[in-house]
Design an enzyme around this catalytic site. Structure first.
Site, PDB file in Angstrom:
ATOM      1  N   PRO A 235      27.186  36.028  41.201  1.00 43.25           N
ATOM      2  CA  PRO A 235      27.544  34.626  41.004  1.00 43.25           C
ATOM      3  C   PRO A 235      29.060  34.458  40.906  1.00 43.25           C
ATOM      4  O   PRO A 235      29.738  35.313  40.338  1.00 43.25           O
ATOM      5  CB  PRO A 235      26.891  34.279  39.662  1.00 43.25           C
ATOM      6  N   GLY A 236      29.543  33.374  41.481  1.00 40.39           N
ATOM      7  CA  GLY A 236      30.961  33.059  41.356  1.00 40.39           C
ATOM      8  C   GLY A 236      31.869  33.792  42.320  1.00 40.39           C
ATOM      9  O   GLY A 236      33.078  33.703  42.223  1.00 40.39           O
ATOM     10  N   THR A 237      31.287  34.522  43.270  1.00 43.56           N
ATOM     11  CA  THR A 237      32.128  35.262  44.195  1.00 43.56           C
ATOM     12  C   THR A 237      32.522  34.424  45.401  1.00 43.56           C
ATOM     13  O   THR A 237      33.214  34.912  46.293  1.00 43.56           O
ATOM     14  CB  THR A 237      31.428  36.542  44.678  1.00 43.56           C
ATOM     15  N   LYS A 239      30.284  32.311  47.408  1.00 41.96           N
ATOM     16  CA  LYS A 239      29.309  32.173  48.491  1.00 41.96           C
ATOM     17  C   LYS A 239      29.182  30.711  48.928  1.00 41.96           C
ATOM     18  O   LYS A 239      29.217  30.401  50.116  1.00 41.96           O
ATOM     19  CB  LYS A 239      27.940  32.710  48.041  1.00 41.96           C
ATOM     20  N   THR A 240      29.068  29.838  47.936  1.00 42.77           N
ATOM     21  CA  THR A 240      28.982  28.414  48.252  1.00 42.77           C
ATOM     22  C   THR A 240      30.256  27.954  48.952  1.00 42.77           C
ATOM     23  O   THR A 240      30.212  27.236  49.945  1.00 42.77           O
ATOM     24  CB  THR A 240      28.779  27.596  46.966  1.00 42.77           C
ATOM     25  N   GLU A 457      34.102  58.355  41.104  1.00 47.13           N
ATOM     26  CA  GLU A 457      34.165  58.041  42.536  1.00 47.13           C
ATOM     27  C   GLU A 457      35.156  58.956  43.262  1.00 47.13           C
ATOM     28  O   GLU A 457      34.921  59.374  44.395  1.00 47.13           O
ATOM     29  CB  GLU A 457      34.539  56.574  42.756  1.00 47.13           C
ATOM     30  N   HIS A 460      33.353  62.174  44.088  1.00 45.98           N
ATOM     31  CA  HIS A 460      32.553  62.060  45.316  1.00 45.98           C
ATOM     32  C   HIS A 460      33.455  62.199  46.544  1.00 45.98           C
ATOM     33  O   HIS A 460      33.171  62.950  47.467  1.00 45.98           O
ATOM     34  CB  HIS A 460      31.887  60.684  45.405  1.00 45.98           C
ATOM     35  N   ASP A 531      22.740  58.983  41.709  1.00 40.74           N
ATOM     36  CA  ASP A 531      23.119  60.250  42.347  1.00 40.74           C
ATOM     37  C   ASP A 531      22.048  61.307  42.085  1.00 40.74           C
ATOM     38  O   ASP A 531      21.608  62.006  42.993  1.00 40.74           O
ATOM     39  CB  ASP A 531      24.444  60.772  41.772  1.00 40.74           C
TER      40      ASP A 531
HETATM   41  P1  ADP Z   1      28.870  31.384  44.247  1.00 38.78           P
HETATM   42  O1  ADP Z   1      28.273  30.409  45.174  1.00 38.78           O
HETATM   43  O2  ADP Z   1      29.071  32.731  44.864  1.00 38.78           O
HETATM   44  O3  ADP Z   1      28.200  31.501  42.920  1.00 38.78           O
HETATM   45  P2  ADP Z   1      31.045  29.543  44.314  1.00 38.78           P
HETATM   46  O4  ADP Z   1      31.297  29.502  45.766  1.00 38.78           O
HETATM   47  O5  ADP Z   1      30.255  28.417  43.748  1.00 38.78           O
HETATM   48  O6  ADP Z   1      30.346  30.904  43.900  1.00 38.78           O
HETATM   49  O7  ADP Z   1      32.426  29.698  43.558  1.00 38.78           O
HETATM   50  C1  ADP Z   1      32.751  28.920  42.449  1.00 38.78           C
HETATM   51  C2  ADP Z   1      34.201  28.585  42.448  1.00 38.78           C
HETATM   52  O8  ADP Z   1      34.985  29.748  42.277  1.00 38.78           O
HETATM   53  C3  ADP Z   1      34.679  27.988  43.745  1.00 38.78           C
HETATM   54  O9  ADP Z   1      34.484  26.615  43.772  1.00 38.78           O
HETATM   55  C4  ADP Z   1      36.153  28.352  43.754  1.00 38.78           C
HETATM   56  O10 ADP Z   1      36.903  27.453  43.001  1.00 38.78           O
HETATM   57  C5  ADP Z   1      36.177  29.677  43.032  1.00 38.78           C
HETATM   58  N1  ADP Z   1      36.181  30.798  43.983  1.00 38.78           N
HETATM   59  C6  ADP Z   1      35.242  31.757  44.104  1.00 38.78           C
HETATM   60  N2  ADP Z   1      35.572  32.649  45.063  1.00 38.78           N
HETATM   61  C7  ADP Z   1      36.754  32.243  45.574  1.00 38.78           C
HETATM   62  C8  ADP Z   1      37.621  32.740  46.596  1.00 38.78           C
HETATM   63  N3  ADP Z   1      37.338  33.855  47.293  1.00 38.78           N
HETATM   64  N4  ADP Z   1      38.762  32.067  46.848  1.00 38.78           N
HETATM   65  C9  ADP Z   1      39.058  30.959  46.161  1.00 38.78           C
HETATM   66  N5  ADP Z   1      38.294  30.436  45.193  1.00 38.78           N
HETATM   67  C10 ADP Z   1      37.159  31.059  44.882  1.00 38.78           C
HETATM   68 ZN    ZN Z   2      28.019  58.611  41.899  1.00 40.89          ZN
END
Ligand code: ADP
Ligand code: ZN
Length: 644
Positions: A235-237, A239-240, A457, A460, A531
């Site tokens: 979450p928060g990476t 994707k949206t 790591e 490895h 591992d």
């Molecule tokens: P997910 O859908 O993976 O849970 P979101 O896309 O909703 O995450 O990300 C939430 C917020 O975090 C985005 O609106 C943005 O402000 C910030 N964010 C996350 N990843 C990035 C990124 N790679 N670059 C810039 N902002 C990001």
């Molecule tokens: Zn390992």
């Protein structure tokens, strides 16, 4: 973000209509039922009645329900001016000749009866009777009570289900999709520029953008437009964000919703929402449908089928698959789904023509975190000497969303202190605050943990670099990824027949992580479970499947027909079982010692590599070459290199 949201047109049916109808219904029953106690009769009191009675003006008295008396006057009295008001015309212009002309409350029934008897004794002529009239209004209400309760309950649940509270009820849109539409004209301004880092993922979705922008270019050559892509990541990476950027780059409408939006307590609702969603998306095609948390509907079917709820989920999933299969090549609707658990998804989702592309969206490394900081610092007034490298280093394990949060929090902290700009200390305070939240979620790695992971790591990487038959390394990271805390990518050679040395080298490399922990800290952690699992499986199959062990010899306990699930009865004797166990542990121990020896020999370089890894969080093949020199032997197979 929310200001750009545009709820999709759903037929808004105001509930007040229904309330109004119910009120009208009761009002009408009131008038029907109320007629009995005649509205046209004038109200009087009991003494006036006595007066009329003694004057002989009364034709009859009817006592209703023992408390109200209706009085009808005789012809003579009606013509007298005294009773003009009682003889008024009604709304139809008719004279009220038949009465009743007056009503009054009788008070005590016995006293009233006495009065009537006295009058009779005096010889006054009048008729009287007693009547019981049911209260029609109450009757009506009681008669409809079950229905009313049913309607009431229905309302209650519908309101609750459609999220209730929020203004007008959406009961009539229960089967409609709840997708938010971001329209190309007004709303989506997100482009790849807003997505920092994630180069690999961006590269992969670029193709989708091209498809959407210029579908004929691909279809002309007979190519099929992809129908779905799966974004996998914590979450928060972002994707949206990435999916939205695809829509923004391609300038197409973007339908966004979460997998859980399909799930409802009523059977068939999910499936009908899916149908509706695709119908709308097709109308606006080319378009993108984004389904967040697809695991809410996409979990593998048939597992843990204990509750009926699963059947409903399966129906929804089936409908989704049907819709995706149903796309013609010219539909131009692309479904992008997001999940952080690709492993729990139903395999059918991943089949060709569905979500056949999986794009990994990992947590950012230091360099990427710096870029994300740069994106989110743009709207903030920062002090001149703020060092984003420093900030990136202070935030290991943070996701893009966490970083966005830090920037916002820092601005708030500075504002509270009435500062003109946001400085380093504000950011550090903000980081502390966010870390507090993350610690609760167990997402934070401590310095010592990070060090352990780095050496693991590096172990490895070092062992696989030194062994001729181990798969060469492509990339090592200590950024947590899914369930694991670190990861190394190797490029395995494609081979049909595996030689004993190859298996042994691979086992040695797999034990290299654990061995490095032993060499460096004389202490091993629980972090090497996968591992060990891998190595144990390999050793067992060497002994019992491939006949590669001379103590057991040239035989296999493997049954290719798959019909013999031996379960508790082993196909070998207890003595053999003991030998097998011993041989397996021998093989593993030998490789472990080999790894330890190797790492001790190269301890300085191991430390150099681990420190480099701690600093950069990700290292590639070039970094290994720099530290160790070229691999000490010739690699026979040509390896295609891919650097991402
Ligand atoms: P997910 O859908 O993976 O849970 P979101 O896309 O909703 O995450 O990300 C939430 C917020 O975090 C985005 O609106 C943005 O402000 C910030 N964010 C996350 N990843 C990035 C990124 N790679 N670059 C810039 N902002 C990001
Ligand atoms: Zn390992």
């Amino acid at each position: 973000m929310s200001k750009n949201k545009n709820t999709m047109k759903t037929p808004k049916f105001n509930t007040y209509w229904i309330y109004a109808m119910i009120v009208l219904f009761f009002a009408s029953t009131y008038f029907i039922g109320g007629n009995e106690t005649s509205n046209s009769s004038k109200k009087i009191n009991i003494s006036s009645f006595e007066r009329f009675l003694n004057k002989g003006e009364i034709k009859s008295v009817t006592v209703i329900n023992k408390n109200i008396a209706q009085v009808t006057l005789n012809r003579d009295a009606l013509n007298s001016p005294d009773h003009k008001s009682a003889n008024s015309t009604n709304f139809l212009g008719q004279k009220n000749l038949n009465g009743p002309h007056y009503v009054f409350e009788i008070g005590n029934l016995e006293l009233f009866q006495n009065k009537l008897e006295e009058a009779e004794k005096k010889g006054i002529q009048f008729g009287y009777d007693f009547k019981t009239v049911e209260n029609k209004l109450l009757d009506y209400v009681l008669g409809f009570l079950p229905l009313i309760i049913l309607i009431g309950l229905w309302f209650f649940f519908m309101r609750r289900m459609s999220g209730g509270g929020g203004g007008g009820s959406q009961i009539f849109s229960i089967g409609k999709s709840k997708a938010k539409l971001f329209d190309e004209k007004s709303d989506i301004k997100t482009t790849f520029k807003d997505v920092a880092g994630l180069e690999g993922a961006k590269e992969e979705v670029q193709e989708i953008v091209d498809f959407l922008k210029n579908p004929t270019k691909y279809t002309k050559l007979g190519g099929k437009i992809p129908k779905g892509a799966l974004l996998v990541g914590l979450p928060g990476t972002g994707k949206t964000l990435l999916a939205k950027a695809v829509a923004g780059e391609a300038k197409v409408p973007f339908f966004s919703l979460s997998g859980s939006d399909f799930v409802e307590m009523f059977v068939g609702v999910g499936a009908s929402r899916v149908r509706d969603l695709f119908k709308q998306a097709k109308e606006k095609s080319p378009s993108i449908i984004f389904i967040d948390e697809i695991d809410a509907i996409g979990r593998a079917r048939g597992k843990s089928n204990m509750t009926g709820g699963n059947d409903e989920r399966e129906n929804t999933l089936n409908q989704l698959l049907t819709e995706m299969d149903g796309f013609g090549t010219n539909t131009n609707v692309i479904v992008i789904a997001a999940t952080n658990r690709a492993d729990v998804l139903d395999k059918a989702l991943m089949r060709a023509g569905r979500f056949d592309r999986q794009i990994y969206v990992d947590l950012p490394d230091v360099r990427e975190r710096k870029e994300i900081f740069n994106v989110h610092l743009k709207p903030i007034k920062i002090s001149k000497n703020l060092d984003t490298d420093f900030l990136a280093k202070q935030t290991p394990g943070f996701s893009g969303a966490d970083i966005a949060n830090v920037c916002n929090e820092a601005a708030l902290i500075a504002a509270r202190k009435l500062k003109k700009s946001v400085n380093k200390q504000d950011f550090l305070d903000a980081v502390d605050r966010i870390v507090g939240g993350l610690e609760k979620k167990n997402k934070i790695i401590t310095e010592t943990e990070k060090k352990t992971i780095a050496f693991h790591e590096a172990g490895h990487a070092t062992v696989s670099w030194m062994l001729e038959h181990a798969a060469p390394l492509v990339k090592v990271t200590i950024v947590p990824r899914g369930q694991s805390l670190g990861a190394a990518w190797y490029l395995p050679e494609e081979r049909q027949i595996v030689k004993t040395e190859q298996i042994l080298d691979e086992m040695c490399a797999a034990l290299g992580g654990r061995a490095a922990e032993k060499v460096m800290f004389n202490n091993i952690s629980t972090g090497a479970l996968s591992d060990l699992e891998k190595v144990t499986k390999q050793a067992r199959s060497m002994v019992t499947v491939y006949g590669l062990n001379d103590k057991i010899g040239n035989l296999t306990y493997y049954d290719s027909s798959g019909q013999n699930d031996y379960g508790f009865t082993k196909p070998y004797s207890d003595v053999t079982a003991e030998i097998i166990d011993k041989e397996i542990s021998n093989i593993i121990e030998t490789q472990y010692q080999r790894a330890i020896k190797l790492l001790k020999k190269h301890k300085n370089k191991l430390i150099e590599l681990a420190n480099f890894l701690l600093e950069k969080e990700v290292i590639f093949k070039e970094d290994l070459v720099r530290i160790y020199g070229e691999r000490p032997f010739e690699i026979k197979t040509a390896i295609k290199e891919s650097k991402k």
